[in-house]
Design an enzyme around this catalytic site. Sequence first.
Site, PDB file in Angstrom:
ATOM      1  N   HIS A   6      20.670  28.502   9.369  1.00 37.79           N
ATOM      2  CA  HIS A   6      20.577  27.239   9.705  1.00 37.79           C
ATOM      3  C   HIS A   6      20.944  27.277  11.110  1.00 37.79           C
ATOM      4  O   HIS A   6      21.293  28.553  11.771  1.00 37.79           O
ATOM      5  CB  HIS A   6      21.297  26.265   8.924  1.00 37.79           C
ATOM      6  N   LYS A  10      21.009  31.838   1.060  1.00 38.62           N
ATOM      7  CA  LYS A  10      21.000  30.337   1.780  1.00 38.62           C
ATOM      8  C   LYS A  10      20.094  30.938   2.954  1.00 38.62           C
ATOM      9  O   LYS A  10      20.126  32.022   3.642  1.00 38.62           O
ATOM     10  CB  LYS A  10      22.425  30.109   2.197  1.00 38.62           C
ATOM     11  N   HIS A  44      23.970  29.141  12.408  1.00 38.39           N
ATOM     12  CA  HIS A  44      23.890  30.602  12.478  1.00 38.39           C
ATOM     13  C   HIS A  44      23.580  31.030  14.197  1.00 38.39           C
ATOM     14  O   HIS A  44      23.692  32.071  14.539  1.00 38.39           O
ATOM     15  CB  HIS A  44      23.160  31.295  11.717  1.00 38.39           C
TER      16      HIS A  44
END
Length: 566
Positions: free
Chosen positions: A132, A129, A135
């Site tokens: 984003h 992943k 975070h």
Amino acid sequence: MDFRNLIAAAVAAALPAPAQLPAEEIAGMLETPPNPELGDFAFPCFKLAKALRKAPPLIAADLAAAVKLPEGVEKAVTAGAYVNFTLDRAAQARAVLERIDREGSRYGGSDIGAGRNVCIDYSSVNIAKPLHIGHLPSTVIGNALYRIYNHMGYHSVGINHLGDWGTQFGKMIYAYKAWGDRETIERGGVDELVKLYVRFHQEAENDESLNEAARAWFKRIEDNDPEAMALFNWFKEITLTEVQRVFDLMGIRFDSYAGESFYNDKMDRVVDELKERGLLKLDQGAQIVDLSEYKMPPCIILRSDGATLYATRDIAAALYRKDTYDFAKCLYVVAYQQDLHFRQWFKVVELMGYDWAKDLKHVAFGMVSGTEGAFSTRKGNMVKLRDVLQAAIDKTGAIMAEKSPNLENREEVAREVGVGALVWNSLYNGRIKDVVFDWDTVLNFDGETGPYAQYTHARACSVLRKAQPEGEIDYGALTDAESRALIAALAAFPDAVAEAMEKNEPYLVSRAVMAICQTFNRFYYERRIMADEANVRNARLKLTDAARRVIAIGLDLVGLKAPERM
């Protein structure tokens, strides 16, 4: 001169016997008056009323008359129940500026943590992943704390506890085998892995057998199957390559990427120790630690199928970190929604007999959500951190192309300022604050922002390129209101750093830097630094240099660069 402790000692010596207090306690009681015209330090007398059987304002009047003023303190006057102390302005200026000179890049730091380690668990990358916007708080708060603790003498150990275990990896392998190809993944990286993950969940809504197949693939990972492990490690390599680009852009580093999978062979110790202490109980097939006595739900250690949970892994990780780093503190920079989880397993560690459980700290922060609710990778509605960073850099570059077209290394400065704007935006308020992400707010550089602080540093550098302070300094030339305000802001910086570490609140450093920037800019506009009188010019250049140095230190502590030209 350490005026706080000098005043505290003078007050301690002047207090009558029934109300005597140690100087250290008095130093902690001293406050800063709300209006600088009232003085520099204020001692409240409320606490003395019971011992002296007298109203606090009367105690203040007696104390103001009795106290022997230490060197550098000009006067002591009462203001209601307070005794307000005003410093000799020249003495204060000398003390602050000479300390900044003496300590250099260590100004505001200390050796309080010398010889001790602090582990800081932050960012928590999930394999397969992208990073984003959610975070961002953990990453920049953790990075700032890493720097602040180092500044206070500790040795910081930055840990990115990878999310690299669980059924989702079985889902990823199934999706890749069903719909992916190596060339596309190699070319598109994590973005292509996310597409496969989203597609898996879309397909699984209509076909439950996909979840069974995913569990089977994850079992193969657990069993160290060569094909499953090769794909699992490939996904990890792709992810870490991608996120490292973002971390490099932000100037963030980690000392360890040991994630969940690293602790697979370290969890038997947790289970065995809990059994030895009689803490494990069987509950509906699961092995739990009963925490009802502490008004918490049970902490599940093993599920009914024998699988471990997050708590088991976190306890194993804490034991490993204590053995490896012998930490004085171990901080977990994780959203406040996980508060119960941390309270539960912290308590389990305590019940296991480890007195260092008290050194485990959950550094909670608010959640980041979108205007339409929570972000979700499986729904494909993530705002990628690299996209936000690039947008901030692009906006900065456009502003600089218009206002500073001839600036050397303009692209580098645009990167430093754009990234700094985003980081500062996350570190200018207390941690516990939910944030709704929207582009307009993130890309607004007006007001008390990172670019404003960086520009102030560049402005001070510009002044000092014209001339440098020389020879003896006439500190008496720094007694005007604007100089005094700037000196007071510089003097307050060390306490702000210490408090930021004590409370694990980096925003206190950001606010202290902003106070210096605002007072410097008032000084810059109201007082002609390049004054005709040599003694005045020299003193003001000295003050400008001090402001430049401390702004640079503060920016570095919260993870921003300090460009010399903008």
